[in-house]
Design an enzyme around this catalytic site. Structure first.
Site, PDB file in Angstrom:
ATOM      1  CG  HIS B  22      -1.927  -1.250   0.913  1.00  0.00           C
ATOM      2  ND1 HIS B  22      -3.101  -1.156   0.212  1.00  0.00           N
ATOM      3  CD2 HIS B  22      -1.779  -2.566   1.200  1.00  0.00           C
ATOM      4  CE1 HIS B  22      -3.653  -2.349   0.107  1.00  0.00           C
ATOM      5  NE2 HIS B  22      -2.871  -3.225   0.699  1.00  0.00           N
ATOM      6  CG  HIS B  26      -1.648   1.871  -2.813  1.00  0.00           C
ATOM      7  ND1 HIS B  26      -1.351   3.088  -2.265  1.00  0.00           N
ATOM      8  CD2 HIS B  26      -2.542   1.287  -1.979  1.00  0.00           C
ATOM      9  CE1 HIS B  26      -2.023   3.232  -1.134  1.00  0.00           C
ATOM     10  NE2 HIS B  26      -2.761   2.166  -0.934  1.00  0.00           N
ATOM     11  CG  ASP B  28      -6.906   0.100  -0.608  1.00  0.00           C
ATOM     12  OD1 ASP B  28      -5.671   0.117  -0.710  1.00  0.00           O
ATOM     13  OD2 ASP B  28      -7.542   0.771   0.233  1.00  0.00           O
ATOM     14  CG  HIS B  32      -6.523  -3.481   1.816  1.00  0.00           C
ATOM     15  ND1 HIS B  32      -5.527  -3.828   2.686  1.00  0.00           N
ATOM     16  CD2 HIS B  32      -6.621  -2.115   1.914  1.00  0.00           C
ATOM     17  CE1 HIS B  32      -5.039  -2.743   3.278  1.00  0.00           C
ATOM     18  NE2 HIS B  32      -5.695  -1.699   2.839  1.00  0.00           N
ATOM     19  CG  HIS B 153     -10.533   1.130   3.672  1.00  0.00           C
ATOM     20  ND1 HIS B 153     -10.433   2.475   3.899  1.00  0.00           N
ATOM     21  CD2 HIS B 153      -9.418   0.794   2.961  1.00  0.00           C
ATOM     22  CE1 HIS B 153      -9.300   2.940   3.361  1.00  0.00           C
ATOM     23  NE2 HIS B 153      -8.669   1.936   2.785  1.00  0.00           N
TER      24      HIS B 153
END
Lengths: 201, 201
Positions: B22, B26, B28, B32, B153
């Site tokens: 990361h 980049h 995810d 992840h 996330h």
């Protein structure tokens, strides 16, 4: 890959990579065989272009050391017209079917490898007579397996041209008409590295 | 980068990379923050699409913790039409100008970071009401700096959607009309990793 954190223990997954730059589908930047551009310095406009797929599968099946020659390029041009400025030229030898076996390196009893590659004469033609951004091969090396002098590496890359090795699935593409995106690494100072190559038909 | 061989000593340059996945611009991958797809497993068709650039620079300048909200998405759609199926949605906060300084993380005296990100309500809208392949931010994280719960996330990635962090130069693109190619890593098992992202206008 080294595990840094895990979903079970930490709520998310992160690994650390340790890898040789010249692994998997990967770029050879000019700096790999010269003091020219590193991978991150290659202009982004050099990473997109029309793709010319030069099919040498028939002769590669007969001779694992087969080379892309000026005749192969001429035969391609007779069918599809002159390789256009800004093109990317790929060797389709069919060798990617061997990627999971020892046949990909195809070393003989003396340790000499045998797989197809570009020939120096074809590279000279592309450098002098055409305006090409980069070349691709579906084998381990721009030069063919038994090469000890790496003529293609030493002539193509120092001209600030890039190469892409271990490219998969070229056989699924038309000889001409695909556009290719070359997701070369943007890692400062890299001599090349794993790259995402995507063609659009 | 560790030097493995050099042009001066060996005739060519090769380095070994050791890096956290990361790092830099980049991806995810879903994996992840879930047990879903790793970076290499994401279908290639999910790595290309029309780009919707949602500009929150004005409010990010007033509030470093600014979030992309459903109102921001609605304002974009009023100008450019409904976010089309298969689009990729980028937050343009202008934060990439800070990438070389401490302002990029913008940690306060208590170590709490302050930079913009997507808000959970906007993510819910994209997940439920639109068909989007991935999201991008020009900051360090899909969630904004002070987040401790990483709602974006934990909601976006487990839906088998990808995110891209530390994306540069979004301000050079039109709000709508660019196509973007997402050169995510093809490293087996990766939770994400350095990616080459190229937009065509």
């Amino acid at each position: 890959l080294d595990v840094l954190v895990t979903l079970a223990n930490d709520g998310y997954n992160i690994y650390q990579w340790t890898l040789n730059e010249h692994t998997g589908t990967h770029m050879d930047a000019p700096f790999h065989f010269s003091d020219q551009l590193t991978a991150d310095q290659i202009p982004v406009s050099d990473l997109l272009g029309p793709l010319a797929v030069v099919d040498i599968r028939a002769k590669a099946e007969e001779d694992p050391d087969a080379l892309v020659t000026p005749d192969d390029l001429q035969a391609w041009e007779e069918s599809y017209g002159e390789i256009p400025p800004g093109a990317i030229v790929a060797m389709l030898s069919g060798w990617d079917v061997h990627v999971a076996t020892d046949k990909f390196r195809n070393a003989d009893d003396d340790g000499v490898m045998h797989f197809p590659g570009f020939g120096l004469e074809a590279i000279d033609f592309l450098l002098k007579e055409r305006d090409v951004k980069g070349i691709m091969v579906d084998t381990l090396s721009l030069d063919n397996g038994p090469s000890t002098t790496f003529d293609v590496h030493y002539n193509w890359l120092p001209a600030n041209k890039w190469g892409m090795e271990c490219v998969a699935n070229l056989g699924q593409l038309p000889p001409f008409g695909a556009a290719v995106f070359v997701g070369g690494p943007k890692i400062g100072g890299a001599s090349g590295g794993p790259s995402r190559v995507i063609a659009l038909v």
